[in-house]
Design a protein around this motif. Structure first.
Motif, PDB file in Angstrom:
ATOM      1  N   LYS A  30       3.944  -7.271  -0.010  1.00 33.23           N
ATOM      2  CA  LYS A  30       5.494  -6.567   0.094  1.00 33.23           C
ATOM      3  C   LYS A  30       5.672  -5.262  -0.766  1.00 33.23           C
ATOM      4  CE  LYS A  30      10.352  -7.465   0.364  1.00 33.23           C
ATOM      5  NZ  LYS A  30      11.513  -8.497   0.305  1.00 33.23           N
ATOM      6  N   GLY A  31       5.874  -4.126  -0.509  1.00 31.82           N
ATOM      7  CA  GLY A  31       5.995  -2.917  -1.190  1.00 31.82           C
ATOM      8  C   GLY A  31       4.709  -2.465  -1.540  1.00 31.82           C
ATOM      9  N   ALA A  32       3.770  -2.647  -1.425  1.00 30.13           N
ATOM     10  CA  ALA A  32       2.409  -2.248  -1.565  1.00 30.13           C
ATOM     11  C   ALA A  32       1.502  -1.469  -0.522  1.00 30.13           C
ATOM     12  CB  ALA A  32       1.587  -3.579  -2.181  1.00 30.13           C
ATOM     13  N   ILE A  33       0.633  -0.660  -0.817  1.00 30.62           N
ATOM     14  CA  ILE A  33      -0.290  -0.340   0.168  1.00 30.62           C
ATOM     15  C   ILE A  33      -1.305  -1.503   0.540  1.00 30.62           C
ATOM     16  CG2 ILE A  33      -2.104   1.194   0.731  1.00 30.62           C
ATOM     17  CD1 ILE A  33      -0.501   3.373  -0.947  1.00 30.62           C
ATOM     18  N   ALA A  34      -1.298  -2.122   1.811  1.00 34.97           N
ATOM     19  CA  ALA A  34      -2.171  -3.092   2.129  1.00 34.97           C
ATOM     20  C   ALA A  34      -3.582  -2.605   2.510  1.00 34.97           C
ATOM     21  CB  ALA A  34      -1.356  -4.152   3.096  1.00 34.97           C
ATOM     22  N   LEU A 223      -7.078   6.000   0.051  1.00 36.93           N
ATOM     23  CA  LEU A 223      -5.842   5.504  -0.964  1.00 36.93           C
ATOM     24  C   LEU A 223      -5.051   6.912  -1.307  1.00 36.93           C
ATOM     25  CD1 LEU A 223      -7.087   3.042  -3.364  1.00 36.93           C
ATOM     26  CD2 LEU A 223      -5.619   2.741  -1.546  1.00 36.93           C
ATOM     27  N   ARG A 224      -5.665   7.972  -1.549  1.00 31.82           N
ATOM     28  CA  ARG A 224      -4.608   9.127  -2.045  1.00 31.82           C
ATOM     29  C   ARG A 224      -3.925   9.638  -0.980  1.00 31.82           C
ATOM     30  NH1 ARG A 224      -6.196  13.533  -2.307  1.00 31.82           N
ATOM     31  NH2 ARG A 224      -8.495  13.446  -1.876  1.00 31.82           N
ATOM     32  N   ARG A 225      -4.403   9.717   0.289  1.00 28.39           N
ATOM     33  CA  ARG A 225      -3.708   9.995   1.744  1.00 28.39           C
ATOM     34  C   ARG A 225      -2.569   8.859   1.786  1.00 28.39           C
ATOM     35  NH1 ARG A 225      -6.218   9.514   6.630  1.00 28.39           N
ATOM     36  NH2 ARG A 225      -4.747  11.005   7.203  1.00 28.39           N
ATOM     37  N   ALA A 226      -2.873   7.585   1.634  1.00 31.43           N
ATOM     38  CA  ALA A 226      -1.999   6.473   1.703  1.00 31.43           C
ATOM     39  C   ALA A 226      -0.782   6.542   0.653  1.00 31.43           C
ATOM     40  CB  ALA A 226      -2.361   5.082   1.809  1.00 31.43           C
ATOM     41  N   ILE A 227      -0.936   6.968  -0.578  1.00 34.07           N
ATOM     42  CA  ILE A 227      -0.050   7.288  -1.650  1.00 34.07           C
ATOM     43  C   ILE A 227       0.736   8.103  -1.256  1.00 34.07           C
ATOM     44  CG2 ILE A 227       0.151   7.796  -3.958  1.00 34.07           C
ATOM     45  CD1 ILE A 227      -2.514   6.234  -4.681  1.00 34.07           C
ATOM     46  N   THR A 232       5.998  10.707   0.355  1.00 37.33           N
ATOM     47  CA  THR A 232       6.791  11.745   0.808  1.00 37.33           C
ATOM     48  C   THR A 232       7.414  11.316   2.178  1.00 37.33           C
ATOM     49  OG1 THR A 232       4.570  12.355   2.188  1.00 37.33           O
ATOM     50  CG2 THR A 232       5.023  13.556   0.238  1.00 37.33           C
ATOM     51  N   ALA A 233       7.037  10.238   2.425  1.00 45.17           N
ATOM     52  CA  ALA A 233       7.465   9.581   3.890  1.00 45.17           C
ATOM     53  C   ALA A 233       6.987  10.266   5.180  1.00 45.17           C
ATOM     54  CB  ALA A 233       9.009   9.686   3.879  1.00 45.17           C
TER      55      ALA A 233
END
Length: 258
Positions: A30-34, A223-227, A232-233
């Protein structure tokens, strides 16, 4: 500010450790990049992560999934970013190639060659179609196709009229993940050679240029792309692109000789 990342994959744990300023390991979804492994039924794991409140999902090296499952995942995801790590279609090199050819007119034709062991031919052909789509600049549609004994001969066409010929075959001695070659037929020629190391070249009247090699790991890039997407939504097109390429690959592999 660091973004929590939930993963059981060693390569992604290393990537988290290499991004101390932007990522931190988390025991919770929850609230994390999975990060979910892309083995069989990865779309179920991705859906479960979204339902559990993941801020974003990264799919590591996805196997070929059924179109219905991809559509259901896209519907469930909504505004939740889904990043897809595709071994023969690395996002950083795709971006570099796209930037280098954005001012060029659509090529008249593309030649796509793909070979792989039987187990990975589907993903390799899917990623080869991804490259053809990027170089053609538009989605592709099948025109003529035949498939037999792990071999594919096909003609596709882009929305701008580029003809895309595809030759694909099972080859036991091919690299584990397969190998893809794309060549455009145009005044400025674009060549992609993708296996574990992807090389891209652009040749025009002034000479032949090789795009710089990119050494960042695929896991760090994902990961960088997901972050970035979380902060930036933005909603990356990975899942829609995967759906396009998967559907075409499935259609080519299931076609029968006339």
């Amino acid at each position: 500010m660091t973004t929590p990342v939930r993963t059981d994959l060693d390569a992604y744990r290393i990537a988290v450790a290499e991004l101390p300023g932007s990522a931190i390991a988390s025991p919770d979804v929850k609230g994390a990049i999975a990060v979910v492994p892309g083995d069989d039924a990865w779309w179920v794991a991705a859906s479960d992560a979204i339902a559990a409140g993941a801020a974003a999902v990264v799919v590591a090296q996805p196997a070929v999934g059924p179109i219905e499952a991809l559509d259901a995942l896209a519907s469930l995801a909504g505004a939740t970013p889904v990043i897809v790590e595709r071994p023969l279609f690395p996002a950083d090199m795709v971006a570099a190639v796209g930037a280098s050819i954005e001012s060029l007119p659509a090529p008249g034709a593309l030649v796509v060659e793909c070979h792989a062991p039987a187990r990975t031919l589907g993903p390799a052909l899917r990623d080869a179609i991804g490259w053809a789509r990027v170089i053609a600049g538009t989605p592709l549609a099948p025109r003529t196709t035949e498939s037999w004994g792990g071999r594919v001969l096909a003609l596709l066409e882009s929305e701008q009229g580029s003809a895309v010929s595809i030759v694909s075959a099972v080859q036991p001695g091919a690299p584990r993940l397969g190998r893809v070659r794309i060549t455009s037929i145009a005044p400025t020629r674009v060549e992609i050679d993708a296996d574990l190391d992807t090389v891209a070249c652009v040749t025009d009247a002034a000479g032949r240029g090789i795009l710089p090699a990119l050494f960042e790991s695929a896991e760090r890039v994902a990961l960088r792309r997901a972050i970035s997407a979380v902060r930036t939504a933005e909603r990356p097109s990975d899942l829609a692109d995967l759906r396009h390429d998967t559907g075409l690959a499935a259609a080519l592999l299931s076609a029968r000789p006339a």
